[in-house]
Enzyme design. Structure first.
Site, PDB file in Angstrom:
ATOM      1  CG  ASP A  91      -4.033   3.992   1.628  1.00 32.15           C
ATOM      2  OD1 ASP A  91      -4.251   4.862   2.483  1.00 32.15           O
ATOM      3  OD2 ASP A  91      -2.973   3.376   1.559  1.00 32.15           O
ATOM      4  CG  HIS A 102       0.968   2.350   4.894  1.00 32.47           C
ATOM      5  ND1 HIS A 102       1.311   2.097   3.582  1.00 32.47           N
ATOM      6  CD2 HIS A 102       1.947   1.764   5.654  1.00 32.47           C
ATOM      7  CE1 HIS A 102       2.437   1.390   3.551  1.00 32.47           C
ATOM      8  NE2 HIS A 102       2.832   1.175   4.787  1.00 32.47           N
ATOM      9  CG  HIS A 146       0.937   6.706   3.417  1.00 36.20           C
ATOM     10  ND1 HIS A 146      -0.350   6.737   2.919  1.00 36.20           N
ATOM     11  CD2 HIS A 146       1.441   5.498   3.069  1.00 36.20           C
ATOM     12  CE1 HIS A 146      -0.607   5.606   2.284  1.00 36.20           C
ATOM     13  NE2 HIS A 146       0.459   4.839   2.370  1.00 36.20           N
ATOM     14  CG  HIS A 166      -0.801  -5.528   5.342  1.00 29.30           C
ATOM     15  ND1 HIS A 166      -0.084  -6.628   4.924  1.00 29.30           N
ATOM     16  CD2 HIS A 166      -0.775  -4.659   4.310  1.00 29.30           C
ATOM     17  CE1 HIS A 166       0.347  -6.422   3.703  1.00 29.30           C
ATOM     18  NE2 HIS A 166      -0.052  -5.235   3.295  1.00 29.30           N
ATOM     19  CG  HIS A 167       1.270  -1.647   6.055  1.00 29.03           C
ATOM     20  ND1 HIS A 167       2.316  -1.974   5.226  1.00 29.03           N
ATOM     21  CD2 HIS A 167       0.216  -1.411   5.241  1.00 29.03           C
ATOM     22  CE1 HIS A 167       1.895  -1.944   3.971  1.00 29.03           C
ATOM     23  NE2 HIS A 167       0.635  -1.617   3.950  1.00 29.03           N
ATOM     24  CE1 TYR A 173      -3.458   3.160  -3.581  1.00 28.87           C
ATOM     25  CE2 TYR A 173      -2.244   1.104  -3.335  1.00 28.87           C
ATOM     26  CZ  TYR A 173      -2.915   2.180  -2.778  1.00 28.87           C
ATOM     27  OH  TYR A 173      -3.032   2.275  -1.417  1.00 28.87           O
ATOM     28  CG  HIS A 216      -5.158  -0.962   1.816  1.00 29.59           C
ATOM     29  ND1 HIS A 216      -4.649  -1.689   0.776  1.00 29.59           N
ATOM     30  CD2 HIS A 216      -4.457   0.205   1.845  1.00 29.59           C
ATOM     31  CE1 HIS A 216      -3.680  -0.996   0.203  1.00 29.59           C
ATOM     32  NE2 HIS A 216      -3.533   0.141   0.839  1.00 29.59           N
ATOM     33  CG  ASP A 218      -0.348   4.608  -0.752  1.00 28.65           C
ATOM     34  OD1 ASP A 218       0.734   5.177  -0.974  1.00 28.65           O
ATOM     35  OD2 ASP A 218      -0.432   3.512  -0.154  1.00 28.65           O
ATOM     36  CG  ASN A 254       3.491   2.752   0.389  1.00 27.64           C
ATOM     37  OD1 ASN A 254       2.527   3.314   0.914  1.00 27.64           O
ATOM     38  ND2 ASN A 254       3.415   1.530  -0.084  1.00 27.64           N
ATOM     39  CG  HIS A 255       1.204   2.608  -3.683  1.00 29.31           C
ATOM     40  ND1 HIS A 255       1.456   1.561  -4.545  1.00 29.31           N
ATOM     41  CD2 HIS A 255       0.793   2.043  -2.532  1.00 29.31           C
ATOM     42  CE1 HIS A 255       1.195   0.408  -3.941  1.00 29.31           C
ATOM     43  NE2 HIS A 255       0.788   0.673  -2.716  1.00 29.31           N
TER      44      HIS A 255
HETATM   45 FE   LIG Z   1       0.583   2.854   1.572  1.00 34.74          FE
END
Ligand SMILES: [Fe+2]
Length: 467
Positions: free
Chosen positions: A166, A354, A317, A326-327, A198, A356, A195, A232-233
């Site tokens: 990331d 993923h 990821h 988060h996530h 970005y 952060h 990632d 995902n990015h």
């Molecule tokens: Fe991600």
């Protein structure tokens, strides 16, 4: 005096209770306090994004492993103005003779953006454990770099891997790369857990931010392989602007030797490197039963020869174990599909991004649950991998700070600071992992552990069997 002593005893008692509470909750939630300001991307005129001088000079030069064994290298670069030369010249250190390999050129359009000429050239049949110089470009605008091939795969070959996820392109991202470069335990190959740029956080997924990112990482990725995992990015799926093909910029720019491991997609593949066998999976491709990724992994895991490559490492990821808010549980469906295999085949460590932040799990598994037996809690399992989330590269979305409370017992250590990891394989039984926070000195490990190889250790069989 008595009052003072009573007070001290009271404080001691409270401390004892708090201490016990922390122990009983399992792991450590770090109390380290850092600057919580949101990170901004470095401006376009930053020196790290500088376009190399000269007409049509090759830029965004990066390498990755080019075969399954480590004797191949894929060299990739972009020429902005015209195709230029497809050739890579390369020669071993101390050799007069220059070899050449020819690559091919890709171009793509994304909404209103047109890429430069993206070159990929696979160099094959190199010698193991050898320093090579290589040159790309033509005429007066050639550029030279070097890399060192890994030793022949073998059980007791020491080797060091960096871990970054990331990353993005903020000032924090730059600090992360600098800390990685200056870490006295020199990483020889970087495992990237997804990632990248970005760019998709910009209006219309401004792909010029893919170019700046390529120029930013060149200072490391042109000299040592970065092993890619898609995040995902990398999807860049934007039907609202007519972009319906997932992973278009990523798959044009970052190639991997997926066919060499029998994979049918660049989004999942494996390599051997020194004493490690590395499997990169895609959290954003189908992974359910009967899917290409599932069928590939099902055949792949039994192929790993732990006598040749004792260390079995999986990259993905989205983490399977994550106690941040988060996530939370995004990796759960893949965990349901693949965790039994990770335990069966004694994967040593699973790295993900993923989230952060940083987190390390205990050796646990949660594979006994069968919908009627009620066994839905992770348990200690000596056949299970350690799960490490290293999504703290430093992108513009900033750190995640919300944690589920209390800290679940499967979580051994967690902290939301930017940083990188180093996996330092010593021999077939021992490897050391260190997590390096950006605010610390280059040699400081904010978290660390010794990993004992799951295959070459005489521990008891999976505790799951006792259930
Ligand atoms: Fe991600």
């Amino acid at each position: 005096m008595e009052v003072r002593w009573g007070c001290f005893a009271g404080v001691f008692l409270v401390g004892l209770i708090l201490g016990f509470a922390e122990i009983s909750s399992g792991g450590i939630t770090s109390s380290y306090v850092r600057n919580a300001n949101l990170s901004l991307d470095m401006p376009l005129d930053s020196d790290v994004f500088r376009v190399p001088p000269g007409y049509n000079a090759p830029q965004q030069v990066h390498i990755t492993q080019g075969d399954h064994e480590g004797k191949g290298v894929i060299v990739s670069w972009v020429t902005p103005d015209e195709p230029g030369s497809k050739t890579v010249l390369y020669w071993a250190e101390n050799s007069e003779f220059k070899n050449s390999a020819d690559g091919f050129i890709l171009k793509y359009k994304y909404f209103n953006y047109t890429s430069g000429y993206i070159h990929h050239c696979t160099i094959k049949d190199l010698e193991f454990d050898t320093k090579y110089y290589y040159e790309v470009g033509i005429g007066n605008t050639t550029r030279q770099f070097w890399f060192i091939t890994p030793p022949r795969p073998g059980p007791d070959v020491p080797y060091t891997f960096g871990l970054i996820g990331d990353l993005g392109q903020t000032h924090d991202s730059n600090r992360t790369v600098t800390h990685y470069e200056l870490n006295p335990t020199k990483g020889q190959t970087l495992l990237f857990v997804g990632d990248l740029s970005y760019a998709d956080d910009y209006p219309f997924h401004d792909n010029t931010r893919w170019d700046t990112w390529g120029r930013f990482i060149e200072r490391s990725a042109a000299y040592q392989p970065w092993i890619w995992t898609a995040g995902n990015h990398e999807l860049d799926f934007a039907p609202q602007i007519g972009e319906r093909k997932p992973f278009k910029p990523y798959t044009h720019r970052y190639h991997v030797p997926y066919r060499a491991s029998g994979s049918t997609s660049p989004l999942w593949h494996s390599i051997k490197r020194a004493s490690a066998y590395i499997i990169a999976l895609s959290s954003y491709s189908a992974y359910g039963k009967y899917t290409p990724q599932y069928k590939w992994l099902e055949k792949e895991l039994p192929k790993v020869n732990r006598t040749e490559t004792p260390w079995l490492i999986v990259l993905m990821h989205s983490p399977m174990y994550n106690s941040y808010v988060h996530h939370y549980m995004e990796g759960e469906t893949m965990r349901v599909m693949y965790e039994p295999w990770f335990v069966e085949y004694k994967v040593d460590v699973v790295f993900a991004g993923h989230v952060h932040a940083y987190e390390r799990s205990e050796r646990i598994s949660n594979i006994a649950y069968n919908i009627v037996n009620g066994l839905c809690t992770p348990i200690r399992d000596q056949s299970a991998p350690v799960y490490i989330t290293i999504g703290d590269g430093g992108n513009l979305e900033g750190l995640v700070t919300g944690m589920t409370e209390p800290q679940p017992s499967y979580s051994a250590f967690r902290e939301h600071s930017f940083g990188h990891g180093i996996l330092d394989i010593k021999n077939k039984t021992h490897a050391h992992f260190g997590w390096h926070r950006n605010q610390d000195g280059y040699a400081v490990e904010a978290d660390s552990l010794w990993l004992h190889n799951r295959y070459w250790n005489s521990f008891k069989a999976s505790s799951v069997a006792a259930l």
